[in-house]
Write a protein that holds these residues in place. Structure first.
Motif, PDB file in Angstrom:
ATOM      1  N   SER A 176       0.851  -1.190   0.000  1.00 38.92           N
ATOM      2  CA  SER A 176       0.000   0.000   0.000  1.00 38.92           C
ATOM      3  C   SER A 176       0.884   1.235   0.000  1.00 38.92           C
ATOM      4  N   GLN A 229      -2.329   4.542   3.630  1.00 38.95           N
ATOM      5  CA  GLN A 229      -3.565   3.911   3.170  1.00 38.95           C
ATOM      6  C   GLN A 229      -4.028   2.870   4.183  1.00 38.95           C
ATOM      7  N   HIS A 270       2.591   0.033  -8.576  1.00 38.92           N
ATOM      8  CA  HIS A 270       1.943   1.146  -9.283  1.00 38.92           C
ATOM      9  C   HIS A 270       1.033   0.628 -10.404  1.00 38.92           C
ATOM     10  N   HIS A 304      -2.085  -0.876  -8.841  1.00 34.85           N
ATOM     11  CA  HIS A 304      -2.921   0.187  -8.271  1.00 34.85           C
ATOM     12  C   HIS A 304      -3.638   0.945  -9.385  1.00 34.85           C
ATOM     13  N   TYR A 363      -7.611   1.252  -9.619  1.00 33.06           N
ATOM     14  CA  TYR A 363      -8.192   2.533  -9.233  1.00 33.06           C
ATOM     15  C   TYR A 363      -8.007   3.639 -10.264  1.00 33.06           C
ATOM     16  N   ARG A 410      -1.933   6.366 -10.314  1.00 31.15           N
ATOM     17  CA  ARG A 410      -0.769   6.022  -9.507  1.00 31.15           C
ATOM     18  C   ARG A 410      -0.216   7.294  -8.887  1.00 31.15           C
TER      19      ARG A 410
END
Length: 717
Positions: free
Chosen positions: A575, A579, A606, A609, A613, A616
């Motif tokens: 994480s 986070q 990265h 992630h 989401y 990065r």
């Protein structure tokens, strides 16, 4: 056994799934013979007795001797039921001084943010059986407090005074140095030779003290019960003459030896559902489908799981009996009603289904065992989807009149007693099939409404599950199993937009099939909680090398004969610092070898992630949370033998009138055993088999594939 041909029987593998109502068996050989299936009534007072009885019958049916068995893999819900029903052992907890209330405090969260009256789960260990010990590690794993012999003797006396059958040992930050906690547990065991002790760091050395404590306590809670069951199982199998190794299906979709299951029974609590998902994933791969939704509809609930790319989805946190479990498990979620879910009318006159279940005893009203509350199964009968005289191959006649009478009361209470809108079933249905015209029209309307409500509830939960993963149901194949899964599959598929259904040949014993084919598998983890820099990457490599050594040692002790080199996968939970939640990052490295450097690990994080989401933060520092390793050793599998082709169009057994979504339709009835490979039929149709009924609604076709699976395809929107 030597058969008339003079050839020795091929070594056979047996899968067993112990349920609350039936214990299911599947026997597979390496030859061309079809699998042998058997359902034995369960014996809750002595579960191993049903296993022994069923195995005798299975061997007799297959004309095999106990010596012909290569191995037995056994899934069971005994541990799970003990946790849910709070029927486990009387246990105690030894914990670092100052942390006596760790189970009382938990995560300090309300059971429900929307219900101020919701009660929290009672702690698994009451406070008077929690003993504090002067032992502690700091966050780096350095001993901050080590008890001397006198202090430990006093702690042992207090543990003995609790009268516990087993105990868990938890040291603060124990995950940083599992050997410290193991040594402490060994010292206590020397003082308490008759008290089984469980070290939390030995069971699951992951950060978060409350969750790690619960894993250890749950393991201790079911260990005496499971050990007694395994002893009884070995005794009865020995009396039969079975000398083959016994494996226990695991919650991660794999299996482990009986000795490993004795030591870590917590790894088996969700073995039944996981085995079904494993079997469905392999079925989909063999059929050329790598995106599947499994749909297991039993008596109490319906469960789903998602598999993409031929691999089931895993979770590292689930809940059992209201308690969090942080072990890796196949991600299975409950989405709604089962065949025994009760149909009712609430105080506002609204028709509802569940959550109460009639269970196996008394069961649905139509079972004739004293049940008075109508269920989903009674609705199938009243709408004509299942037949009173053909249920379970005719072995269990149903009382259609009793089902209609119970549903008449529901219809009256909900306003569906003939004065509201609704369409009764048509004329000409056979007597006793639950759909004859002019008799029980209100009951049929209530039953049809209840099925639509149950389907809508399942669809909402399934759509939420897929939406959370960014998945489109139209791209998936639904694989239903369990007694009611094939019956309800097309109704659910229409509701969510799935156009392809793959029904296994023996859907009701599918979890036992998954157990028979389960590979040996073990998941290991260890938290390190370090910044991702050169030092952190090096420490990650050291821990993964240690886990690889543990995995190889574990595999060497499992016995069996894997057919290929074990597969090992590495990963780390990481994480951005600050986070609250971590994400799993695969690591491309050889087990025991060097891991990528800090820069390569950061880039891998990265990328993952950004995939999840959409962004990065390249300048933010990263933390390594937990190192993870999974080892899988493939075991022999037996492909399903081909089904002989059919000779001409399939001949229906007759017709039955159905009420589907308010419309009366005439459906042809077929015997699945008479359908050869390549046989096709169009809905509306009913395909009956000895363990379930498959509904093919209007606008669908069904075709038998070369291995006997029934593939339903939607032909109109």
């Amino acid at each position: 056994m030597t058969h008339p041909s003079g050839q020795r029987a091929a070594a056979a593998r047996v899968g067993i799934d112990v349920g609350g109502t039936f214990t299911d068996f599947v026997l597979r050989t390496g030859g061309a013979a079809a699998a042998v299936h058997h359902k034995e009534p369960s014996t809750p007072h002595d579960p191993a007795l049903a296993v022994a009885r069923g195995l005798r019958t299975l061997l007799a049916t297959a004309r095999l001797d106990p010596a012909d068995l290569a191995d037995i893999t056994h899934g069971t819900t005994i541990g799970l039921n003990a946790i849910i029903q709070r029927r486990g052992a009387r246990i105690a907890l030894a914990v670092t001084e100052g942390y006596r209330d760790i189970l009382e405090i938990g995560r300090s969260r309300m059971p429900s943010s929307f219900d101020l009256h919701a009660a929290r789960e009672e702690p698994l260990v009451p406070r008077d059986r929690v003993v504090e010990i002067p032992a502690r590690l700091d966050h780096e794993g350095t001993p901050a407090r080590v008890p001397d012999d006198a202090e430990l003797a006093r702690a042992a006396e207090r543990l003995a005074a609790t009268g516990a059958d087993a105990a868990a040992v938890v040291v603060l930050h124990g995950h940083t140095d599992p050997a410290f906690e193991a040594a402490l547990t060994g010292r206590l065991a020397a003082l308490l030779p008759d008290l089984p002790l469980v070290s939390s760091a030995a069971v699951w050395p992951e950060v978060r003290e409350y969750e790690r404590t619960l894993v250890a306590c749950l393991n201790a809670y079911i260990q005496p019960l499971m050990s007694r069951y395994f002893d009884r199982l070995e005794q009865l199998l020995g009396e039969i003459g079975v000398r083959a190794p016994v494996y226990i299906a695991a919650s991660n979709g794999g299996s482990l030896s009986l000795a490993a299951a004795r030591e870590r029974p917590i790894e088996t609590v969700l073995s039944g559902p996981a085995a079904g998902v494993t079997a469905a994933t392999r079925l989909g791969a063999a059929a050329g489908t790598d995106r599947i939704i499994t749909f297991d509809m039993g008596g109490t609930s319906s469960d789903i799981a998602v598999a993409v790319g031929g691999e089931p989805e895993f979770a590292t946190r689930t809940t059992i009996g209201g308690l969090p479990l942080v072990l890796p498990v196949v991600a299975v979620g409950a989405i709604g009603a089962g065949g025994g879910s009760v149909v009712r009318v609430d105080e506002h006159g609204v028709l509802k289904v569940g959550p109460d279940s009639a269970g196996a005893d008394p069961g649905p009203v139509s079972y004739g065992r004293g049940g008075s509350r109508p269920t989903v199964t009674d609705c199938y009968l009243a709408t004509g989807v299942i037949g009173a005289d053909t249920f379970l191959g005719g072995r269990m006649p149903l009382d259609a009149a009793a089902a209609r009478s119970a549903l008449d009361a529901v219809a009256a209470a909900s306003g569906l007693d003939g004065r509201g809108a609704g369409t009764a079933a048509g004329d000409g249905a056979a007597a006793g099939d639950g759909a004859e015209a002019g008799n029980g029209a209100a009951a049929r309307r209530a039953a049809d409404g209840a099925l639509r409500i149950a389907t809508a509830g399942m669809a909402v939960e399934l759509q939420k599950t897929l939406a959370q993963r960014g998945l489109d149901p139209a791209e998936f194949t639904l694989v239903p199993f369990g007694g009611a899964g094939p019956t309800h599959a097309a109704l659910l598929a229409e509701e969510v937009g799935v156009a392809d259904i793959l029904v296994p040949a023996a859907a009701a014993t599918f979890c036992a099939m998954g157990a028979a084919d389960a590979d040996l598998r073990r998941d290991l983890a260890r938290s390190l909680r370090r910044p991702l820099d050169a030092e952190g990457a090096a420490r990650l490599g050291e821990i993964l090398a240690e886990l690889a050594g543990q995995a190889r040692a574990w595999l060497a002790g499992q016995g069996g004969d894997p057919v290929a080199e074990p597969a090992v996968t590495l990963a780390a939970d990481m994480s951005y610092i600050g986070q609250a939640h971590e994400i799993r990052v695969p690591i491309a490295a050889e087990p025991g070898g060097p891991v990528p450097g800090a820069d390569a690990l950061a880039e891998a994080f990265h990328v993952e992630h950004e995939r999840l989401y959409g962004f990065r933060d390249a300048g933010a520092p990263i933390r390594i949370g937990t190192a993870r390793l999974a080892i899988t050793a493939p075991r022999p599998t037996t492909p399903a033998p081909p089904v002989p082709p059919g000779s001409g169009p399939p001949a229906p057994l007759g017709e039955r009138t159905l009420l589907l979504r308010g419309e009366s339709v005439r459906a042809a009835r077929y015997d699945r055993a008479a359908l050869g490979a390549g046989a096709t039929l169009s809905g509306p149709a009913i395909v009956e088999q000895t363990d379930t009924t498959v509904l093919v609604p209007p606008g669908w076709t069904a075709a038998v594939d070369p291995t006997g699976n029934l593939r339903l395809t939607r032909t109109r929107p």
